[in-house]
Design a protein around this motif. Structure first.
Motif, short mmCIF file in Angstrom:
data_model
loop_
_atom_site.label_atom_id
_atom_site.label_comp_id
_atom_site.label_asym_id
_atom_site.label_seq_id
_atom_site.Cartn_x
_atom_site.Cartn_y
_atom_site.Cartn_z
N GLN A 136 0.83 -1.21 0.00
CA GLN A 136 0.00 0.00 0.00
C GLN A 136 0.86 1.26 0.00
O GLN A 136 0.59 2.21 -0.75
CB GLN A 136 -0.92 -0.01 1.24
CG GLN A 136 -2.00 -1.06 1.17
CD GLN A 136 -2.83 -1.13 2.45
OE1 GLN A 136 -3.85 -1.81 2.52
NE2 GLN A 136 -2.38 -0.45 3.50
N ASN A 137 1.91 1.27 0.81
CA ASN A 137 2.77 2.46 0.86
C ASN A 137 3.58 2.62 -0.42
O ASN A 137 3.87 3.75 -0.83
CB ASN A 137 3.71 2.36 2.06
CG ASN A 137 2.97 2.44 3.37
OD1 ASN A 137 1.85 2.99 3.45
ND2 ASN A 137 3.57 1.90 4.43
N CYS A 141 -1.89 2.96 -2.53
CA CYS A 141 -3.24 2.43 -2.63
C CYS A 141 -3.68 1.99 -1.24
O CYS A 141 -2.89 2.02 -0.28
CB CYS A 141 -3.32 1.27 -3.62
SG CYS A 141 -2.19 -0.09 -3.22
N CYS A 142 -4.93 1.53 -1.14
CA CYS A 142 -5.46 1.13 0.16
C CYS A 142 -6.47 0.00 -0.05
O CYS A 142 -7.40 0.13 -0.85
CB CYS A 142 -6.14 2.32 0.85
SG CYS A 142 -6.81 1.93 2.48
N GLY A 143 -6.27 -1.10 0.69
CA GLY A 143 -7.17 -2.23 0.55
C GLY A 143 -6.92 -2.98 -0.77
O GLY A 143 -5.98 -2.71 -1.51
N TRP A 144 -7.83 -3.93 -1.03
CA TRP A 144 -7.70 -4.69 -2.27
C TRP A 144 -8.53 -4.08 -3.38
O TRP A 144 -8.00 -3.41 -4.26
CB TRP A 144 -8.09 -6.15 -2.04
CG TRP A 144 -8.02 -7.00 -3.27
CD1 TRP A 144 -9.04 -7.70 -3.82
CD2 TRP A 144 -6.89 -7.21 -4.12
NE1 TRP A 144 -8.63 -8.34 -4.97
CE2 TRP A 144 -7.30 -8.06 -5.17
CE3 TRP A 144 -5.58 -6.77 -4.10
CZ2 TRP A 144 -6.44 -8.47 -6.19
CZ3 TRP A 144 -4.72 -7.18 -5.12
CH2 TRP A 144 -5.15 -8.03 -6.15
N SER A 145 -9.81 -4.25 -3.35
CA SER A 145 -10.65 -3.64 -4.38
C SER A 145 -11.13 -2.25 -3.98
O SER A 145 -11.51 -1.45 -4.84
CB SER A 145 -11.85 -4.54 -4.68
OG SER A 145 -12.61 -4.77 -3.50
N SER A 146 -11.11 -1.95 -2.68
CA SER A 146 -11.52 -0.65 -2.15
C SER A 146 -10.85 -0.46 -0.80
O SER A 146 -10.35 -1.43 -0.21
CB SER A 146 -13.04 -0.59 -2.02
OG SER A 146 -13.51 -1.55 -1.08
N PRO A 162 -8.99 8.85 -0.08
CA PRO A 162 -9.21 8.97 -1.53
C PRO A 162 -8.37 8.00 -2.36
O PRO A 162 -8.52 7.98 -3.59
CB PRO A 162 -8.82 10.42 -1.81
CG PRO A 162 -7.82 10.75 -0.76
CD PRO A 162 -8.24 10.00 0.47
N LEU A 163 -7.51 7.26 -1.72
CA LEU A 163 -6.64 6.34 -2.47
C LEU A 163 -7.45 5.19 -3.06
O LEU A 163 -8.41 4.71 -2.43
CB LEU A 163 -5.55 5.77 -1.56
CG LEU A 163 -4.55 6.79 -0.99
CD1 LEU A 163 -3.57 6.09 -0.06
CD2 LEU A 163 -3.80 7.48 -2.13
N PRO A 164 -7.08 4.71 -4.25
CA PRO A 164 -7.81 3.58 -4.85
C PRO A 164 -7.39 2.26 -4.21
O PRO A 164 -6.43 2.19 -3.44
CB PRO A 164 -7.39 3.64 -6.32
CG PRO A 164 -6.00 4.22 -6.28
CD PRO A 164 -6.00 5.21 -5.13
#
Length: 297
Positions: A136-137, A141-146, A162-164
């Motif tokens: 993620q870092n 991004c954050c999480g898998w699909s959300s 707001p990260l995908p």
């Protein structure tokens, strides 16, 4: 010094072998450098490969280590013109070839066969919370699909971030990275096969002394020629009185040397034989007397 020769005395085979060994050293060191900088995570997105492709990273490290050891062995054998060392170098090239093929096969299979499903399963079952946080870092991004789907909470990853999700960025990175790995490795496999052929053809010709002292084929005697020569020798000796050998039980033994016909030799022999007979008679009489004395006593 140390068995080294002047460059002017090197054969063309030795020069070819030297360039071949140097090429093995180059891509072995290059692979080792890539593995080291990834293990220490010194380049961008190195954390992603460290978490998602650990097995491939281990194989790269193993293959690079074998290649470097093999190249150093081959370089020593080439400079010292040592055929035993070059034989060890040729032997080490085979496990390095197998390890390189394992890298390319693993990367190609992962990149072309249901990559998204494999990453989905790995994210939910195999990656640790720390591994997810590193991805993620690195990919922002954050999480898998959300953000709310199996994400590791951090300062930049929270429910309203707001990260995908990491599914898209991770899939794109893996496709690009794995394609780079297997295409590079498979291109080096062909060069590695060429290096194996070179060492097999040139290892015995690092010096000009290979084959010296061996009788040329046209001057070697066959079994038929040996028999013919033996027959000729027997014919010659039969004409000159025969060989001084006799066959006893299938074994050739030298005959007893004929006594010279010299009269002086015969007289001297007869005199020595007479003295020997007298000595034996005297010894026999003494022994018989000793036996009688013991019986009487």
């Amino acid at each position: 010094m140390l068995g080294l020769e002047w460059f002017s005395k090197w054969t063309s085979f030795k020069w070819c072998l030297l360039f071949s060994v140097l090429s093995v050293l180059v891509y072995g060191v290059a692979g080792m450098m890539c593995a080291v900088v990834t293990w220490f995570r010194t380049w961008q997105n190195a954390d992603v490969m460290y978490v998602a492709d650990t097995d491939i990273l281990v194989l790269i490290t193993l293959a690079s280590s074998i290649l470097v050891v093999a190249a150093l062995t081959g370089l020593a054998g080439t400079l010292l013109s040592s055929r035993p060392i070059l034989a060890i170098y040729a032997l080490l090239l085979w496990p390095s070839l197998i390890s390189m093929a394992a890298i390319g096969y693993t990367a190609y299979k992962r990149a072309t066969l249901a990559l998204d499903h494999k990453l989905d399963m790995s994210w939910s079952q195999y990656y640790t919370p720390l591994g997810r946080l590193l991805i993620q870092n690195s990919l922002m991004c954050c999480g898998w699909s959300s953000p709310g789907h199996e994400g590791t909470p951090s300062r930049s990853c929270y429910p309203r971030t707001p990260l995908p999700g990491c599914k898209g960025p991770l899939t794109r990175f893996e496709q690009m990275n794995l394609q780079l790995v297997w295409s590079t490795v498979f291109s080096l496999v062909f060069m590695h096969l060429v290096n194996i052929v070179v060492v097999m053809l040139c290892a015995n010709h690092v010096t000009k002394t290979f084959g010296s002292g061996i009788t040329p084929k046209r001057y070697r005697l066959t079994a038929n020629e040996v028999r013919e020569n033996a027959g000729r020798v027997l014919k010659v000796t039969e004409k000159t009185g025969g060989l001084n050998v006799q066959v006893v039980g299938g074994i050739s033994r030298p005959r007893i040397v004929r006594v010279p016909t010299s009269r002086a030799f015969r007289e001297d022999k007869e005199e020595r034989m007479g003295l020997l007979d007298e000595y034996l008679d005297k010894v026999g009489q003494d022994s018989r007397c000793r036996v009688r004395d013991r019986q009487r006593g």
